[in-house]
Design a protein around this motif. Structure first.
Motif, PDB file in Angstrom:
ATOM      1  N   MET A  50       6.655   8.491 -19.002  1.00 25.38           N
ATOM      2  CA  MET A  50       7.636   7.184 -18.344  1.00 25.38           C
ATOM      3  C   MET A  50       9.009   7.064 -18.859  1.00 25.38           C
ATOM      4  SD  MET A  50       6.380   3.491 -20.707  1.00 25.38           S
ATOM      5  CE  MET A  50       7.818   3.627 -21.165  1.00 25.38           C
ATOM      6  N   PRO A  51       9.574   6.407 -17.824  1.00 23.43           N
ATOM      7  CA  PRO A  51      11.001   6.953 -17.724  1.00 23.43           C
ATOM      8  C   PRO A  51      11.380   6.395 -19.028  1.00 23.43           C
ATOM      9  CG  PRO A  51      10.657   5.953 -15.300  1.00 23.43           C
ATOM     10  CD  PRO A  51       9.033   5.925 -16.315  1.00 23.43           C
ATOM     11  N   VAL A  52      12.605   6.346 -19.610  1.00 26.22           N
ATOM     12  CA  VAL A  52      13.471   6.433 -21.021  1.00 26.22           C
ATOM     13  C   VAL A  52      13.590   4.378 -20.437  1.00 26.22           C
ATOM     14  CG1 VAL A  52      15.162   6.513 -22.226  1.00 26.22           C
ATOM     15  CG2 VAL A  52      14.300   8.180 -21.438  1.00 26.22           C
ATOM     16  N   TYR A  53      14.304   4.280 -19.558  1.00 23.06           N
ATOM     17  CA  TYR A  53      14.538   3.121 -19.324  1.00 23.06           C
ATOM     18  C   TYR A  53      14.176   2.539 -18.067  1.00 23.06           C
ATOM     19  CZ  TYR A  53      19.311   4.675 -21.361  1.00 23.06           C
ATOM     20  OH  TYR A  53      20.332   4.984 -22.511  1.00 23.06           O
ATOM     21  N   SER A  54      14.542   1.889 -18.456  1.00 23.23           N
ATOM     22  CA  SER A  54      13.321   0.291 -16.900  1.00 23.23           C
ATOM     23  C   SER A  54      14.341   0.353 -15.738  1.00 23.23           C
ATOM     24  CB  SER A  54      13.966  -0.993 -17.743  1.00 23.23           C
ATOM     25  OG  SER A  54      15.220  -1.280 -17.523  1.00 23.23           O
ATOM     26  N   GLU A  55      13.286  -0.185 -14.859  1.00 22.83           N
ATOM     27  CA  GLU A  55      13.886  -0.284 -12.993  1.00 22.83           C
ATOM     28  C   GLU A  55      15.363  -1.158 -13.653  1.00 22.83           C
ATOM     29  OE1 GLU A  55      11.676  -0.834 -10.158  1.00 22.83           O
ATOM     30  OE2 GLU A  55       9.651   0.196 -10.375  1.00 22.83           O
ATOM     31  N   LYS A  56      15.094  -1.750 -14.520  1.00 24.92           N
ATOM     32  CA  LYS A  56      16.178  -2.852 -13.663  1.00 24.92           C
ATOM     33  C   LYS A  56      17.590  -2.821 -14.185  1.00 24.92           C
ATOM     34  CE  LYS A  56      14.632  -7.662 -13.203  1.00 24.92           C
ATOM     35  NZ  LYS A  56      14.564  -8.637 -14.021  1.00 24.92           N
ATOM     36  N   VAL A  57      17.271  -1.240 -16.053  1.00 26.50           N
ATOM     37  CA  VAL A  57      18.334  -0.751 -16.144  1.00 26.50           C
ATOM     38  C   VAL A  57      19.080  -0.085 -15.885  1.00 26.50           C
ATOM     39  CG1 VAL A  57      19.124   0.932 -18.772  1.00 26.50           C
ATOM     40  CG2 VAL A  57      17.640  -1.477 -18.660  1.00 26.50           C
ATOM     41  N   MET A  58      18.233   1.184 -14.573  1.00 21.77           N
ATOM     42  CA  MET A  58      18.109   1.823 -13.619  1.00 21.77           C
ATOM     43  C   MET A  58      19.431   1.199 -13.086  1.00 21.77           C
ATOM     44  SD  MET A  58      18.367   4.871 -15.667  1.00 21.77           S
ATOM     45  CE  MET A  58      18.752   5.506 -13.607  1.00 21.77           C
ATOM     46  N   ASP A  59      18.556   0.369 -12.648  1.00 21.63           N
ATOM     47  CA  ASP A  59      19.712  -0.013 -11.148  1.00 21.63           C
ATOM     48  C   ASP A  59      21.308  -1.287 -12.170  1.00 21.63           C
ATOM     49  OD1 ASP A  59      19.559  -1.809  -8.840  1.00 21.63           O
ATOM     50  OD2 ASP A  59      19.272  -3.820  -9.708  1.00 21.63           O
ATOM     51  N   HIS A  60      21.300  -1.553 -12.906  1.00 23.17           N
ATOM     52  CA  HIS A  60      22.224  -2.662 -13.314  1.00 23.17           C
ATOM     53  C   HIS A  60      23.483  -1.202 -13.479  1.00 23.17           C
ATOM     54  CE1 HIS A  60      22.483  -6.782 -13.740  1.00 23.17           C
ATOM     55  NE2 HIS A  60      21.334  -6.747 -13.494  1.00 23.17           N
ATOM     56  N   PHE A  61      22.420   0.207 -14.101  1.00 17.78           N
ATOM     57  CA  PHE A  61      23.237   1.554 -14.641  1.00 17.78           C
ATOM     58  C   PHE A  61      24.171   2.128 -13.057  1.00 17.78           C
ATOM     59  CE2 PHE A  61      23.301   6.673 -14.740  1.00 17.78           C
ATOM     60  CZ  PHE A  61      24.588   6.404 -16.011  1.00 17.78           C
ATOM     61  N   GLN A  62      23.442   1.752 -12.121  1.00 18.63           N
ATOM     62  CA  GLN A  62      23.786   2.701 -10.786  1.00 18.63           C
ATOM     63  C   GLN A  62      24.609   1.587 -10.159  1.00 18.63           C
ATOM     64  OE1 GLN A  62      20.291   4.447  -9.344  1.00 18.63           O
ATOM     65  NE2 GLN A  62      19.476   5.943 -10.627  1.00 18.63           N
ATOM     66  N   HIS A  63      24.148   0.551 -10.102  1.00 21.02           N
ATOM     67  CA  HIS A  63      25.109   0.071  -9.757  1.00 21.02           C
ATOM     68  C   HIS A  63      25.997  -1.805  -9.953  1.00 21.02           C
ATOM     69  CE1 HIS A  63      22.891   1.667  -6.177  1.00 21.02           C
ATOM     70  NE2 HIS A  63      22.090   1.166  -6.606  1.00 21.02           N
ATOM     71  N   PRO A  64      26.243  -1.594 -11.557  1.00 24.36           N
ATOM     72  CA  PRO A  64      27.243  -1.714 -12.317  1.00 24.36           C
ATOM     73  C   PRO A  64      27.507  -3.074 -11.706  1.00 24.36           C
ATOM     74  CG  PRO A  64      28.311  -0.097 -11.817  1.00 24.36           C
ATOM     75  CD  PRO A  64      26.990   0.110 -11.241  1.00 24.36           C
TER      76      PRO A  64
END
Lengths: 148, 393
Positions: free
Chosen positions: A1-15
Motif C-alpha cells: 500500500m502506498p504511504v500517501y493517498s491518491e489525493k495527497v499524491m495529486d496535490h503533491f504533483q499538481h499543487p
C-alpha cells in the motif's frame, strides 16, 4: 500500500495556488527548517472574503499537499469560514495522512490562520505579526537518539 | 516506466545463484540441521558449506563464523554480548557518533544497566581519528565499535589503525566493526582489519534477508543474546534458517570472486553521478570523503529543499532513492550522521542518499542526472527559503 493517498499524491504533483502575492493583505509563515517544514501563505482579502490565496512550502509530500489543499478549501470563503478550517479538516480532505505526518507536516491551516491574523493586525494599524517557530524540541546530539 | 533502484542499501535483488542455493531447503531438504537421522544430513552440510564460504570472505576459520538473523542482530550481539560477558572487567564502551542505530541504540540501552559510552566525534568527511580512540580509552573500556564504512556517507574508516590503538592499550578491550554496509563491496579481511568481531548483512550484497553474519575471533568472550540449544557453537540458539544461510554463503562466495569486478563497474557510474550533479546544480554539496569512499554510495545535500519531496518526484520518474531528512526518518529527526559531520540542520533536510548496485548502468546514471535538475528547480521555486535567499542577494 502506498504511504500517501491518491489525493495527497495529486496535490503533491499538481499543487494548486503555488506562488506569492506581491501585494498580499496578509502573510502567515510558520515552521522550522530543522523540523523539515516551513509554510508561507499569502492572502488577498476583499469584502471580508479570501479573494486570492497562494503558498510557498519547504517540506515533505504531506507539507506540500496540505498547503495546496488548504488554499483550495478557503478560496472565496469568508474570513470567519476560513478561521474554522482545522488542520484535521485539511488532512481529512486529503483522505488522511500517515500518522507520523499528522504533527509536523500538517500545519497548513495554522499558517492560513496566521495570514488572517496578520491581515487583521495590519488593518487595525498594529503592523505585521511575526513568523511562528513551531520547533519545540531538541534535534541534535547522541543523547537524543531514540528507538525508531 | 523503467524502475531504477538507486537505493540498494535498503534492498538488493538476490542473485539467481543465491536463490538456487536456497531452493532445496524449503520443501525437499526441510530437515533440522541438528538431527542425527538422515533428514539432518543435507541441511548440516549446507550450514558447513555456507560457513566456509563466509570464512573465505572474512579470511578466518569456519568456526569463527556465526549466523544470526540480521546485521542488526550481529551488532547487538557484539555490543551486548561483550558487555554482559565482561561487565566484571569494566562498563565502558567506545563507539563513533556516526554508527548505525543498531550500534547506537544498543549502547544507549546498556546505559540503563549502568554502562557508559563515549561517542567519538568525526571530522567533516566522517573520519574517526585513531588518536581520538587512544585518548578515549580507559582502564574499564571493554569494547570499541567503529563502523567499517558509513551506511549514509560511504566514508571508509581506517579500522586497522583504530584496532591497533585498541589492542595496544593493553587492557584486553575488544574491537568490533560494523561491516553491514561495506561487506561485498570492499575487502573485509578480518586479519588485515585487525578486528575481534565483525558484522555483515548478506541482503546488502545480493543475498537474502533474514540472515546476518558475525565473525567472532577464537577466544573472544561473549554472552549469547538468545539462550537455548547448541546451534552456532552455543553462541546463538534457535533452529537454523538453513535456506537463508545457504543463500548467505553463496552471496559471500560471489562477493569474494567479484569484488574487483563490482568496483570497476560501480566507480564510473558513481563518478558520473557525483561530477554531473555537482556541476549542473548550484548549491549542492557532496557529503563524505571523495577518495576513501564506498564505490556504491553517493550522498548530497541540496540547499533550500527537502529530501522527501525530492525522493517522491524521483520516484515519479522511476528512480528510487533515500534521504536522511527529518521527514523521511520516521522518528522525525534529520540524520545524526550529517549532524556529526557538521552539516547545518536546515541543509540536512535536503539530503539525498543514493546507493548503487550491479543492476545499475551508466544509462541509469545519465537518466538520473537529466531528471534531477528540473526537480530541484521545481521544488526551489516552491520554497520560501529559496525565495528569501534570492531576495537577500
Amino acid at each position: 500500500m502506498p504511504v500517501y493517498s491518491e489525493k495527497v499524491m495529486d496535490h503533491f504533483q499538481h499543487p494548486r495556488n503555488v506562488g506569492e502575492i506581491t501585494d498580499a493583505d496578509g502573510i502567515g509563515e510558520l515552521g522550522n527548517p530543522t523540523c523539515g517544514d516551513i509554510m508561507k501563505i499569502y492572502i488577498k482579502v476583499k469584502d471580508n472574503k479570501i479573494e486570492d490565496v497562494k503558498f510557498k512550502t519547504f517540506g515533505c509530500g504531506a507539507a506540500v499537499a496540505t498547503s495546496s489543499m488548504v488554499t483550495e478549501l478557503v478560496k472565496g470563503k469568508t474570513l470567519e469560514e476560513a478561521e474554522k478550517i482545522s488542520n484535521a479538516a485539511v488532512a481529512e480532505a486529503l483522505d488522511g495522512l500517515p500518522p507520523v505526518k499528522m504533527h509536523c507536516s500538517n500545519l497548513a491551516a495554522d499558517a492560513l490562520h496566521l495570514a488572517i491574523e496578520d491581515y487583521k493586525s495590519v488593518k487595525a494599524g498594529k503592523g505585521h505579526i511575526a513568523k511562528v517557530d513551531t520547533c519545540d524540541h531538541e534535534h541534535e546530539g547522541i543523547d537524543e537518539l531514540e528507538h525508531a | 516506466m523503467k524502475t531504477i533502484n538507486f537505493d540498494h542499501f535498503a534492498a538488493t535483488k538476490m542473485r539467481d545463484e543465491v536463490k538456487a542455493a536456497m531452493e532445496p531447503f524449503f520443501t525437499e531438504e526441510y530437515g533440522n540441521a541438528q538431527s542425527i537421522h538422515n533428514l539432518g544430513d543435507a541441511p548440516r552440510e549446507a550450514l558447513d558449506k555456507a560457513r566456509s564460504q563466509a570464512a573465505l570472505l572474512f579470511n578466518c576459520a569456519s568456526n569463527e563464523v556465526i549466523f544470526t538473523s540480521s546485521g542488526s542482530e550481529s551488532n547487538n550481539l557484539a555490543i551486548k554480548g561483550v558487555a554482559f560477558a565482561r561487565m566484571a572487567q569494566g562498563k565502558h564502551i567506545i563507539v563513533s557518533s556516526i554508527e548505525h542505530f543498531s550500534v547506537l541504540n544498543a549502547v544507549k540501552s546498556l546505559t540503563k544497566l549502568g554502562f557508559e559510552f563515549t561517542a567519538l566525534s568525526v571530522d567533516k568527511d566522517g573520519f574517526v581519528n585513531p588518536d581520538d580512540v587512544k585518548k578515549a580509552m580507559r582502564k574499564d573500556t571493554i569494547l570499541v565499535s567503529v563502523t567499517h564504512a558509513s551506511n549514509e556517507i560511504g566514508t571508509i574508516q581506517n579500522i586497522k589503525a583504530i584496532s591497533e590503538e585498541v589492542h595496544s592499550f593493553g587492557n584486553g578491550a575488544y574491537m568490533h566493526t560494523d561491516a553491514n554496509t561495506s561487506c561485498g563491496f570492499i575487502e573485509t579481511d578480518v586479519k588485515e582489519l585487525g578486528v575481534d568481531m565483525l558484522s555483515a548483512a548478506p541482503h546488502r550484497f545480493y543475498g537474502p534477508k533474514g540472515v546476518g553474519l558475525f565473525y567472532l575471533k577464537k577466544g573472544i568472550r561473549i554472552m549469547p543474546l538468545i539462550d537455548g540449544g547448541v546451534q552456532e557453537f552455543g553462541r546463538r540458539a534457535g533452529t537454523e534458517n538453513v535456506a537463508a544461510i545457504a543463500g548467505a554463503g553463496t552471496a559471500c562466495e560471489l562477493a569474494k570472486n567479484e569484488l574487483n569486478k563490482r568496483r570497476e563497474h560501480l566507480l564510473p557510474i558513481q563518478k558520473h553521478v557525483i561530477d554531473t550533479v555537482l556541476s549542473s546544480i548550484d548549491e549542492v554539496y557532496l557529503n563524505g570523503s571523495r577518495s576513501n569512499r564506498l564505490p556504491n554510495n553517493v550522498n548530497f545535500v541540496v540547499k533550500y529543499i527537502e529530501g522527501e519531496s525530492m525522493l517522491m518526484w524521483l520516484n515519479n520518474s522511476g528512480i528510487m532513492v533515500a534521504s536522511g531528512s527529518a521527514c523521511t526518518s520516521k522518528i522525525l529527526k534529520s540524520s545524526h550522521v550529517l549532524t556529526a559531520i557538521g552539516v547545518d540542520a536546515a541543509l540536512a533536510q535536503g539530503s539525498l542518499l543514493i546507493s548503487l548496485g550491479e543492476d545499475n548502468t551508466m544509462e541509469d546514471a545519465k537518466y538520473f542526472t537529466e531528471q534531477l535538475p528540473s526537480i530541484v528547480q521545481k521544488l526551489r521555486e516552491m520554497s520560501p527559503l529559496y525565495e528569501e535567499a534570492k531576495s537577500s542577494k
